[in-house]
Design a protein around this motif. Structure first.
Motif, PDB file in Angstrom:
ATOM      1  N   SER A  72      16.297 -32.492 -36.735  1.00 33.13           N
ATOM      2  CA  SER A  72      14.920 -32.017 -36.559  1.00 33.13           C
ATOM      3  C   SER A  72      14.180 -32.962 -35.619  1.00 33.13           C
ATOM      4  CB  SER A  72      14.188 -31.961 -37.911  1.00 33.13           C
ATOM      5  OG  SER A  72      14.811 -31.032 -38.772  1.00 33.13           O
ATOM      6  N   LEU A  73      13.467 -32.395 -34.652  1.00 39.93           N
ATOM      7  CA  LEU A  73      12.674 -33.175 -33.713  1.00 39.93           C
ATOM      8  C   LEU A  73      11.227 -33.196 -34.184  1.00 39.93           C
ATOM      9  CD1 LEU A  73      14.091 -31.838 -30.314  1.00 39.93           C
ATOM     10  CD2 LEU A  73      14.994 -33.615 -31.844  1.00 39.93           C
ATOM     11  N   THR A  74      10.585 -34.346 -34.102  1.00 42.78           N
ATOM     12  CA  THR A  74       9.215 -34.492 -34.581  1.00 42.78           C
ATOM     13  C   THR A  74       8.223 -34.449 -33.432  1.00 42.78           C
ATOM     14  OG1 THR A  74       8.928 -36.894 -34.409  1.00 42.78           O
ATOM     15  CG2 THR A  74      10.192 -36.068 -36.299  1.00 42.78           C
ATOM     16  N   PRO A 308      13.870 -24.219 -31.295  1.00 41.70           N
ATOM     17  CA  PRO A 308      13.077 -23.326 -32.139  1.00 41.70           C
ATOM     18  C   PRO A 308      12.629 -24.030 -33.419  1.00 41.70           C
ATOM     19  CG  PRO A 308      15.002 -22.177 -31.291  1.00 41.70           C
ATOM     20  CD  PRO A 308      15.179 -23.635 -30.944  1.00 41.70           C
ATOM     21  N   LEU A 309      11.340 -24.155 -33.578  1.00 41.11           N
ATOM     22  CA  LEU A 309      10.738 -24.840 -34.726  1.00 41.11           C
ATOM     23  C   LEU A 309      11.236 -26.274 -34.852  1.00 41.11           C
ATOM     24  CD1 LEU A 309      10.676 -22.014 -37.428  1.00 41.11           C
ATOM     25  CD2 LEU A 309       8.946 -22.631 -35.739  1.00 41.11           C
ATOM     26  N   GLY A 310      11.685 -26.843 -33.728  1.00 43.34           N
ATOM     27  CA  GLY A 310      12.105 -28.235 -33.717  1.00 43.34           C
ATOM     28  C   GLY A 310      13.422 -28.511 -34.396  1.00 43.34           C
ATOM     29  N   ARG A 311      14.194 -27.459 -34.689  1.00 51.00           N
ATOM     30  CA  ARG A 311      15.436 -27.599 -35.465  1.00 51.00           C
ATOM     31  C   ARG A 311      16.630 -27.285 -34.575  1.00 51.00           C
ATOM     32  NH1 ARG A 311      16.949 -29.929 -40.237  1.00 51.00           N
ATOM     33  NH2 ARG A 311      17.859 -28.514 -41.769  1.00 51.00           N
ATOM     34  N   ALA A 375       6.085 -25.022 -37.213  1.00 53.43           N
ATOM     35  CA  ALA A 375       5.921 -24.846 -38.661  1.00 53.43           C
ATOM     36  C   ALA A 375       6.399 -26.099 -39.370  1.00 53.43           C
ATOM     37  CB  ALA A 375       6.719 -23.640 -39.158  1.00 53.43           C
ATOM     38  N   CYS A 376       5.827 -26.347 -40.516  1.00 53.26           N
ATOM     39  CA  CYS A 376       6.301 -27.440 -41.357  1.00 53.26           C
ATOM     40  C   CYS A 376       7.636 -27.045 -41.979  1.00 53.26           C
ATOM     41  CB  CYS A 376       5.268 -27.768 -42.435  1.00 53.26           C
ATOM     42  SG  CYS A 376       5.097 -26.500 -43.712  1.00 53.26           S
ATOM     43  N   THR A 377       8.214 -27.921 -42.771  1.00 55.34           N
ATOM     44  CA  THR A 377       9.519 -27.639 -43.375  1.00 55.34           C
ATOM     45  C   THR A 377       9.450 -26.464 -44.340  1.00 55.34           C
ATOM     46  OG1 THR A 377      10.236 -29.924 -43.152  1.00 55.34           O
ATOM     47  CG2 THR A 377      11.327 -28.603 -44.838  1.00 55.34           C
TER      48      THR A 377
END
Length: 461
Positions: A72-74, A308-311, A375-377
């Motif tokens: 996951s990218l922050t 996508p969504l940092g994942r 989005a958050c987790t």
């Protein structure tokens, strides 16, 4: 139905009292793991987002061998590993240390350095602030006093285009008039230094920028101790102990750094929509977060993609590292927009490599419905979330409505962020559309830098 959006701990209205901290922050790190609902979580700091292929492969190994197989990218250009089992801390630390990702065990959580991802890669801003980042990281890791910084304290280094200067840094530097353009000693020219939200800035010599940033952080620690507030960040200092540019100027003089007070804050510190003009007067790329091919000044190109969504799956991550190794210059740059930049590709190969990354499920086109969505987790990874936010967002995207239907909250060009609770973990900075899960459905509002969320429409699920 209309509903008022109440202020939350994560979005504090302008002028309200800062919190009193009676403990250290609980931010996870690579060595301090966080117990989440889906297993342990590790956050690996990547100063300026810079990774070698070897380091990137070590992260993929950790995700596959110890975690859930994803990275996951922050929003600070760092990497999170999730789904880690109990008892894995020693093995994880060994993998990261062998790859050079843990230069100091005592400092690993405070290496929060965000830099312009396209610095030196496109035709707009020749300055490369990467030298600043490398030097500042070395200074932090060698500083005993810096270990007292919170894991949330943030350094921001902007190459002059203004793309990251407004992303909430506690200490921010903006290059001007050439900045750090030779990549060896900070180059010539000057830089602007700002602390927190003080509209004023200090003009310093560019080679002094890393030392000045550390001195400003140490000045914050002095102010925080004097206030007794336990503040983690500059904005949390009580008004009577607020840290200003003038205060930092004194700290710089004590370390032999000359500084000129600039009373009117530069435009680069203000979030803008569309093209921006940095202190050098060069018009920046319209949207530094936009994916695609970045044309460089030397005939080499860079690829900018978003997750996508940092994942990212380990397979997607390995494709990026293979592309960097075989076709690029062997480096990856993580961005605060949860993306990856691959520098140094021959112009003739750029389009084909981008197409391959798109086929692997990465966002390569600014017109993608996933661009500017976050989005958050959410559930099941976070027990505090009211719903499976990411699944809800995926359904909304499939239906063509990433902002809930009937909402009056749309802000043209602003990122849209879905949150499962009022903490809004990982939310954007500047102006953004807030989609918050409540007991009655999703509530939507526009969040602006100088105000709490506005009264907007609510759409039940």
């Amino acid at each position: 139905m209309l509903a008022a959006m109440p202020p939350s701990p994560s979005i504090r209205p302008l002028g309200s009292a800062p919190p009193l901290r009676d403990r250290g922050d609980a931010c996870p790190g690579a060595l301090r793991l966080h117990a989440a609902a889906d297993g342990l979580l590790a956050r690996v700091r990547v100063p300026a987002g810079d990774l070698t292929v070897r380091q990137a492969l070590a992260l993929a190994d950790a995700a596959e061998q110890l975690g859930d197989g994803f990275l996951s990218l922050t929003s600070r250009g760092n990497v999170e590993l999730r789904g880690l089992p109990d008892g894995c801390a020693g093995r994880l630390a060994g993998l990261l240390d062998d790859a050079g990702l843990l230069p100091s065990a005592r400092h690993e959580r405070i290496r929060n350095i965000l830099a312009s991802p396209l610095a030196g890669l496109d035709r707009h801003t020749p300055a490369d602030v990467r030298w600043w980042a490398r030097r500042l990281d070395a200074l932090l890791c060698a500083s005993e006093s810096a270990t007292a910084l919170s894991g949330r304290f943030l350094f921001v280094l902007d190459d002059g285009r203004g793309d990251v200067a407004a992303l909430g840094g506690d200490v921010s530097l903006v290059a001007e008039r050439g900045g750090a353009d030779d990549g060896t000693d900070g180059g010539g020219g000057t830089a602007l230094l700002r602390v927190g939200d003080d509209p004023a800035a200090l003009r310093i010599a560019a080679p002094d920028a890393p030392r000045a940033a550390l001195a400003a952080a140490e000045a914050f620690l002095t102010a925080a101790e004097a206030s007794g507030s336990g503040a983690w960040r500059v904005r949390e200092l009580p008004e009577e102990h607020a840290l200003t540019a003038r205060d930092v100027a004194g700290a710089l003089r004590a370390t032999g750094i000359a500084a000129t007070h600039v009373p009117d804050g530069p435009g680069a510190f203000t979030a803008t929509a569309g093209p921006t003009t940095g202190p050098r007067g060069a018009t920046a790329r319209a949207d530094s977060s936009a994916p695609g091919v970045v044309e460089g000044p030397d005939g080499r190109h860079a690829l900018s993609v978003l997750a996508p969504l940092g994942r990212l799956s380990a397979a997607q991550w390995r494709l990026l590292t293979t592309t960097a190794a075989r076709h690029g210059c062997g480096e990856l740059r993580l961005t605060p927009w949860r993306g990856v930049v691959l520098p140094g590709l021959p112009a003739a190969e750029a389009a084909g490599r981008l197409a391959a990354l798109s086929a692997a499920g990465l966002i390569t086109d600014p017109s993608s419905p996933w661009h500017r969505l976050g989005a958050c987790t959410g559930r099941p990874g976070c027990a505090k979330s009211r719903t499976d936010v990411r699944a809800d967002l995926a359904r909304a995207v499939a239906a063509g409505a990433p902002v809930p239907a009937g909402s009056t909250a749309a802000a043209p060009g602003a990122p849209v962020y879905w949150s499962g609770c009022e903490r809004r973990c990982g939310h954007p900075h500047g102006t953004w559309v807030d989609v918050l899960a409540t007991a009655d459905g999703y509530q939507v509002s526009v969040v602006r830098p100088d105000a709490s969320p506005a009264t907007q429409e609510t759409r039940p699920q």
